[in-house]
Design a protein around this motif. Structure first.
Motif, PDB file in Angstrom:
ATOM      1  N   LEU A  44       8.670  -4.968  -3.466  1.00  0.00           N
ATOM      2  CA  LEU A  44       7.472  -4.260  -3.009  1.00  0.00           C
ATOM      3  C   LEU A  44       6.330  -4.411  -3.999  1.00  0.00           C
ATOM      4  CD1 LEU A  44       6.101  -2.331  -0.997  1.00  0.00           C
ATOM      5  CD2 LEU A  44       7.091  -0.442  -2.290  1.00  0.00           C
ATOM      6  N   LYS A  45       6.648  -4.423  -5.272  1.00  0.00           N
ATOM      7  CA  LYS A  45       5.613  -4.568  -6.294  1.00  0.00           C
ATOM      8  C   LYS A  45       4.871  -5.892  -6.118  1.00  0.00           C
ATOM      9  CE  LYS A  45       4.951  -3.979 -11.195  1.00  0.00           C
ATOM     10  NZ  LYS A  45       5.499  -3.289 -12.349  1.00  0.00           N
ATOM     11  N   LYS A  46       5.628  -6.975  -5.867  1.00  0.00           N
ATOM     12  CA  LYS A  46       4.987  -8.274  -5.654  1.00  0.00           C
ATOM     13  C   LYS A  46       4.209  -8.312  -4.347  1.00  0.00           C
ATOM     14  CE  LYS A  46       8.036 -11.162  -8.358  1.00  0.00           C
ATOM     15  NZ  LYS A  46       8.909 -12.332  -8.374  1.00  0.00           N
ATOM     16  N   TYR A  47       4.587  -7.470  -3.396  1.00  0.00           N
ATOM     17  CA  TYR A  47       3.935  -7.443  -2.086  1.00  0.00           C
ATOM     18  C   TYR A  47       2.645  -6.643  -2.118  1.00  0.00           C
ATOM     19  CZ  TYR A  47       3.642  -6.879   3.024  1.00  0.00           C
ATOM     20  OH  TYR A  47       3.246  -6.892   4.329  1.00  0.00           O
ATOM     21  N   VAL A  48       2.654  -5.475  -2.805  1.00  0.00           N
ATOM     22  CA  VAL A  48       1.543  -4.536  -2.686  1.00  0.00           C
ATOM     23  C   VAL A  48       0.450  -4.756  -3.739  1.00  0.00           C
ATOM     24  CG1 VAL A  48       2.409  -2.619  -4.099  1.00  0.00           C
ATOM     25  CG2 VAL A  48       1.087  -2.138  -2.057  1.00  0.00           C
ATOM     26  N   GLU A  49       0.794  -5.303  -4.897  1.00  0.00           N
ATOM     27  CA  GLU A  49      -0.229  -5.454  -5.936  1.00  0.00           C
ATOM     28  C   GLU A  49      -1.352  -6.410  -5.539  1.00  0.00           C
ATOM     29  OE1 GLU A  49       0.629  -5.432  -9.974  1.00  0.00           O
ATOM     30  OE2 GLU A  49       1.866  -3.642  -9.823  1.00  0.00           O
ATOM     31  N   PRO A  50      -1.077  -7.545  -4.882  1.00  0.00           N
ATOM     32  CA  PRO A  50      -2.196  -8.370  -4.410  1.00  0.00           C
ATOM     33  C   PRO A  50      -3.074  -7.652  -3.378  1.00  0.00           C
ATOM     34  CG  PRO A  50      -0.197  -9.659  -4.452  1.00  0.00           C
ATOM     35  CD  PRO A  50       0.204  -8.256  -4.725  1.00  0.00           C
ATOM     36  N   LEU A  51      -2.464  -6.771  -2.573  1.00  0.00           N
ATOM     37  CA  LEU A  51      -3.257  -6.024  -1.594  1.00  0.00           C
ATOM     38  C   LEU A  51      -4.196  -5.042  -2.299  1.00  0.00           C
ATOM     39  CD1 LEU A  51      -0.556  -5.228   1.110  1.00  0.00           C
ATOM     40  CD2 LEU A  51      -2.168  -7.131   1.030  1.00  0.00           C
ATOM     41  N   ILE A  52      -3.716  -4.415  -3.367  1.00  0.00           N
ATOM     42  CA  ILE A  52      -4.567  -3.484  -4.118  1.00  0.00           C
ATOM     43  C   ILE A  52      -5.683  -4.242  -4.804  1.00  0.00           C
ATOM     44  CG2 ILE A  52      -4.606  -1.806  -5.993  1.00  0.00           C
ATOM     45  CD1 ILE A  52      -1.720  -1.105  -5.258  1.00  0.00           C
ATOM     46  N   THR A  53      -5.378  -5.423  -5.328  1.00  0.00           N
ATOM     47  CA  THR A  53      -6.421  -6.254  -5.938  1.00  0.00           C
ATOM     48  C   THR A  53      -7.457  -6.640  -4.895  1.00  0.00           C
ATOM     49  OG1 THR A  53      -4.834  -7.129  -7.514  1.00  0.00           O
ATOM     50  CG2 THR A  53      -6.862  -8.381  -7.213  1.00  0.00           C
TER      51      THR A  53
END
Length: 166
Positions: A44-53
Motif C-alpha cells: 500500500l505504501k508503494k501504491y499511495v505515496e505517488p498518489l499523494i505526491t
C-alpha cells in the motif's frame, strides 16, 4: 528464474490486487490510519505515496489520474483539499508503518500504516524529547523535580481510599 521481479503479488490476481489496494488507499485517506498485515502495508505504501505526491499539484489532470486509481470522489476530494495542504512542504515519506506483533489466528505480522502528518502523538514526542549528549547534567537536575509531584499523587489517593474502606 525471477530476476528483478520485486513486486509482491500478495497471492492475488492483478485485478483483485488493484481493487484491494485501491480500497485500502481510500480507507487510509479517509481514516488517516488503518491496521493491516505487514506485506499489505508495504504494498500500500508503494501504491499511495505517488498518489499523494500527485495531489500536491491540484490540476484537473492530476485529479483525473488519481480518480482513475481510487474510483472514489470523496477520497479524491479529501486527498486534494486536506492531505495535500499538510504535506505541501514534505519531500516524500508521507506514510509510516509501525509493527504491532503477530495475529493470533495465523501468526501474520500485523502493523498499522498511517499518514505521518496526521498523528499528533508522534508529532509531539520528538519536540518534547530533544536531548543532546552534553545536556545530561541539566536533564538529571530537571528529572527529579518533575518526578516529585507524580510520586505525591498516588500517596494522596491511597490516603483517601483507606478511610473509605473503614
Amino acid at each position: 528464474m525471477r530476476h528483478n521481479k520485486k513486486f509482491n503479488h500478495l497471492g492475488r490476481t492483478a485485478s483483485h490486487r488493484n481493487a484491494m489496494l485501491a480500497n485500502m488507499a481510500i480507507s487510509l485517506i479517509m481514516h488517516k490510519r488503518i491496521t493491516t498485515t505487514l506485506a499489505k502495508a508495504k504494498a500500500l505504501k508503494k501504491y499511495v505515496e505517488p498518489l499523494i505526491t500527485r495531489s500536491k499539484d491540484d490540476t484537473t489532470n492530476s485529479r483525473r489520474v488519481v480518480f482513475s486509481y481510487l474510483q472514489n470522489k470523496f477520497a479524491v476530494t479529501e486527498l486534494f483539499k486536506v492531505i495535500s495542504e499538510k504535506v505541501a512542504n514534505r519531500p516524500g515519506g508521507y506514510t509510516r508503518i509501525i509493527k504491532l506483533g503477530t495475529r493470533q489466528g495465523d501468526a501474520a505480522e500485523m502493523c498499522f500504516i498511517e499518514l505521518v502528518d496526521f498523528d499528533e502523538n508522534m508529532a509531539k514526542a520528538p519536540k518534547a524529547a530533544k536531548k543532546t549528549r552534553r545536556s545530561r547534567k541539566a536533564a538529571t537536575a530537571e528529572a527529579p523535580a518533575a518526578e516529585a509531584p507524580v510520586a505525591e499523587a498516588p500517596a494522596a489517593e491511597a490516603a483517601t481510599e483507606e478511610p473509605k474502606a473503614e
